[in-house]
Design an enzyme around this catalytic site. Structure first.
Site, PDB file in Angstrom:
ATOM      1  N   ASP A 153     -31.353  -0.004 -76.237  1.00 27.58           N
ATOM      2  CA  ASP A 153     -31.780   0.777 -75.078  1.00 27.58           C
ATOM      3  C   ASP A 153     -30.591   1.645 -74.666  1.00 27.58           C
ATOM      4  OD1 ASP A 153     -32.322   1.752 -72.535  1.00 27.58           O
ATOM      5  OD2 ASP A 153     -33.367  -0.069 -71.881  1.00 27.58           O
ATOM      6  N   TYR A 208     -34.090  11.035 -67.678  1.00 26.68           N
ATOM      7  CA  TYR A 208     -33.770  11.416 -66.296  1.00 26.68           C
ATOM      8  C   TYR A 208     -32.369  11.053 -65.815  1.00 26.68           C
ATOM      9  CZ  TYR A 208     -35.733   6.694 -65.485  1.00 26.68           C
ATOM     10  OH  TYR A 208     -36.037   5.366 -65.540  1.00 26.68           O
ATOM     11  N   LYS A 209     -31.593  10.408 -66.670  1.00 26.43           N
ATOM     12  CA  LYS A 209     -30.237  10.064 -66.251  1.00 26.43           C
ATOM     13  C   LYS A 209     -29.271  11.139 -66.752  1.00 26.43           C
ATOM     14  CE  LYS A 209     -31.280   5.107 -66.038  1.00 26.43           C
ATOM     15  NZ  LYS A 209     -31.030   4.791 -64.627  1.00 26.43           N
ATOM     16  N   PHE A 269     -31.418  -4.671 -68.231  1.00 27.00           N
ATOM     17  CA  PHE A 269     -32.241  -4.058 -67.191  1.00 27.00           C
ATOM     18  C   PHE A 269     -33.601  -4.761 -67.201  1.00 27.00           C
ATOM     19  CE2 PHE A 269     -35.059  -0.951 -65.232  1.00 27.00           C
ATOM     20  CZ  PHE A 269     -34.368  -0.736 -64.059  1.00 27.00           C
ATOM     21  N   ARG A 317     -22.190   1.206 -57.282  1.00 20.92           N
ATOM     22  CA  ARG A 317     -21.948   1.868 -58.566  1.00 20.92           C
ATOM     23  C   ARG A 317     -21.531   3.320 -58.334  1.00 20.92           C
ATOM     24  NH1 ARG A 317     -27.150   1.523 -62.422  1.00 20.92           N
ATOM     25  NH2 ARG A 317     -27.858   2.992 -60.828  1.00 20.92           N
TER      26      ARG A 317
END
Lengths: 411, 411
Positions: free
Chosen positions: A196, A221-222, A124, A370
């Protein structure tokens, strides 16, 4: 596979009741929990209480009476079992990016004879950017970024590498790296590893302690459903906590923050990784969201995640009109996180058409759609309906009609 | 001064109606808005809307439909007029501590021939700690902290100093530094100045542009009433924005964050000072809280702030039994921020007794009681009642009875 079989899967799902703990929008199938998790019902009353009572009524006294001061540790300890960490190693603070900076500096200091931070080209971007920022600050004699393809990680581990910085689950393809194996190989070469966990915390069974991981970061937040821009977390293995010193030495990382001493003295535990005043409202939201996990078995999460994706894949592949969707994720379930990515020359238009028809997936440039599966609230029926909608969109050419109206504004 | 005169002051106060925009606790006189601002009424419905509608219902689409992505800029632009900044120079992000790190690195790079960061011994500790952390990271050849007394700042400005790091209003004493004069003197010696506005943004008329300030930081949770741990802000003068590069180069500071390019390319404007994903919920709270300021004249704020403190001081000094309270703040109103600090050998016990009697002030080690005046919601009647309560506590010796029951847990 027919609809009755799908319904049977939902009936047999031990996590099925968890969906009731979320406020999901009506007429929507949400397959984007890998970008922003859904709203746990308990959050609404919690945030109202924090705002009206704790802040509005009790004001400054809440630092003590509602124990705001320990929120970062309390939330960290709630995250710990989800990522396979024993107590005293996880703290909630700042963002992934800021936390990576703390860990990169810590790891480089521990391995000060070496300069290379090894990562993957399709990590990322913020992970790579943080290394680049540090490298510009310290100069290439102290820190340099080396980027390789995911499949070349193992052969790139050598004695020049100080830090291996990897995202366990690739944000585009969902490719799952072998944490145990790579950590072990890295350690054999004297390399420290930063994991990560953005796309793995809450999505699969992460085992930081068991893998003897050194450091990790992840976001709230995921899959942890802490709300947009929720604070992130840091994991530092106990064995490293005494030896390191991170440079973002704000007052909350001081051993005695309220002594107001002009000399910084780092806390000797995970508290050192705090920097400024904690974001109480956002962190309280995450705190409430994490209660959903109290009785959840991470192996059940992983099992359901794999099943959801396998059913999705089977339905897609069984449908001739969807053959232009090319799987970019690994074919084998054990090599994937909790998402499936497909490339398609009209990926963006298809994604927008899906959203218009109530199926929320997301697009990643240049040509990837996705689909994320969040075992806490995604049902097998969701998967069935999503593929049905996708089929209708592609068969009817609906997405082609739409494409000219779309503003390219993607996040 | 008698009670009728006090009531007359409230009647004549052009800001008196602003108090109605806040949810203040009953039976409480809150003189600690310099630590945590009170709750603006509009926040409650705003946070409910952000959580239930924007997050819960609209989910990932809100990055576009509710423009979450521009929140840091939008909030920054609302703060700008409060601190005397023209457009395009203020952004909301991270904490003061993290933002200081960005600015310290930026300023040291601009002044790379020099190494000294000059600050004051009694600056708020996190400001000093952040310099110490950077100094440890870069080494003394690139960054070293020099601390002097406030009264020695001017004579310490010389060509070895790269950066002058000052908090405009001293957190203990409320001493107000002359931003225009010190910035000018520093510039004459080629020194860049970072102003910490924690105790001045929203408390007085700050004029960053007019003073030709270089950089500033400030927090959202004191006079701006953004809630506990509210995000902070950064000001970077336009003239510096093209020349600098800050090292916390997260994806939100990239010129094209959604291109997901592996190479960092800093945004050429104030956006560069963002790092990770913005804290949407907390930042939305601050966004709503800032609406209170839309029709507020900062000169009126300053005038009322001075009057409140002067009345408080007059009432204290006119009362023989309070003569043990020694003023630590400057005697002259124009040399103070919006607080009064007194030392007393029993400061902690008195502060606790005041809180028990509904007057919230705060204690700062070792022996200081601070009273903060927040012109938006502090009334002259508050001041009168606070001094009356303080008098009763001291006269009766009530605070002495209490002292043995108090747990020393202060924030």
């Amino acid at each position: 596979m027919n609809f009755d079989e799908i319904i049977a899967l939902d009936k047999a799902d031990p996590l099925a009741q968890k969906r009731l703990e979320f406020d999901l929008p009506v007429n929507t199938i949400y397959l984007d929990g890998n970008s922003l998790g859904a709203l746990p019902k308990s959050v609404k009353s919690k945030v109202a209480e924090v705002v009206s009572q704790q802040w509005g009524n009790d004001l400054i006294k809440s630092w003590n009476s509602h124990n705001w001061i320990d929120l970062p540790i309390r939330v960290g300890e709630k995250i710990a079992p989800i990522i396979g960490a024993a107590k005293g190693q996880v703290i909630c603070c700042d963002s992934i990016s800021v936390n990576l900076f703390k860990l990169l500096c810590s790891a480089l200091t521990l391995n000060s004879e070496r300069t290379v931070v090894l990562s993957t080209k399709d990590n990322f971007p913020t992970d790579l950017y943080m290394v680049q920022g540090l490298s510009d600050l310290l100069g290439p004699d102290l820190c340099q970024l080396q980027m390789v393809e995911e499949q070349d990680i193992e052969q790139s581990l050598n004695e020049s590498v100080a830090v291996l910085l990897l995202t366990q689950v690739n944000f585009r393809t969902g490719n799952l790296l072998d944490m145990a194996k790579l950590t072990k190989l890295a350690h054999e070469k004297g390399i420290l590893v930063i994991w990560d966990l953005a796309h793995s915390a809450g999505a699969l069974s992460v085992e930081l302690d068991k893998c003897e991981a050194d450091f990790a970061v992840g976001c709230g937040y995921k899959y942890l459903n802490g709300g947009p821009g929720s604070p992130a977390f840091v994991y530092v293995a106990k064995r490293h906590q005494y030896a390191i010193k991170q440079p973002l030495s704000g007052w909350m990382g001081h051993s005695k923050p309220f002594a107001f001493n002009p000399e910084y003295q780092a806390a000797s535990n995970i508290n050192q990784f705090q920097c400024g005043t904690p974001s109480v409202i956002s962190m309280s939201v995450l705190d409430a969201a994490l209660d959903v996990w109290q009785d959840v078995d991470m192996l059940q999460i992983r099992t359901k995640s794999v099943e959801l994706a396998e059913v999705f894949l089977q339905l897609i592949q069984g449908n001739e009109c969807l053959h232009d969707l090319l799987l970019c994720s690994p074919k084998l379930a054990e090599q994937r996180g909790s998402q499936l990515a497909f490339s398609h020359h009209d990926a963006f238009a298809i994604c927008q058409a899906l959203i218009e028809k109530g199926v929320v997936a997301d697009f990643r440039a240049p040509n990837i759609i996705r689909f994320g599966f969040t075992p806490l609230y995604t049902s097998f029926e969701d998967v069935w309906r999503a593929v049905t909608t996708l089929t209708n969109i592609v068969e009817s050419g609906f997405y082609k009609e739409q494409r000219f109206n779309i503003t390219l504004k993607v996040t």
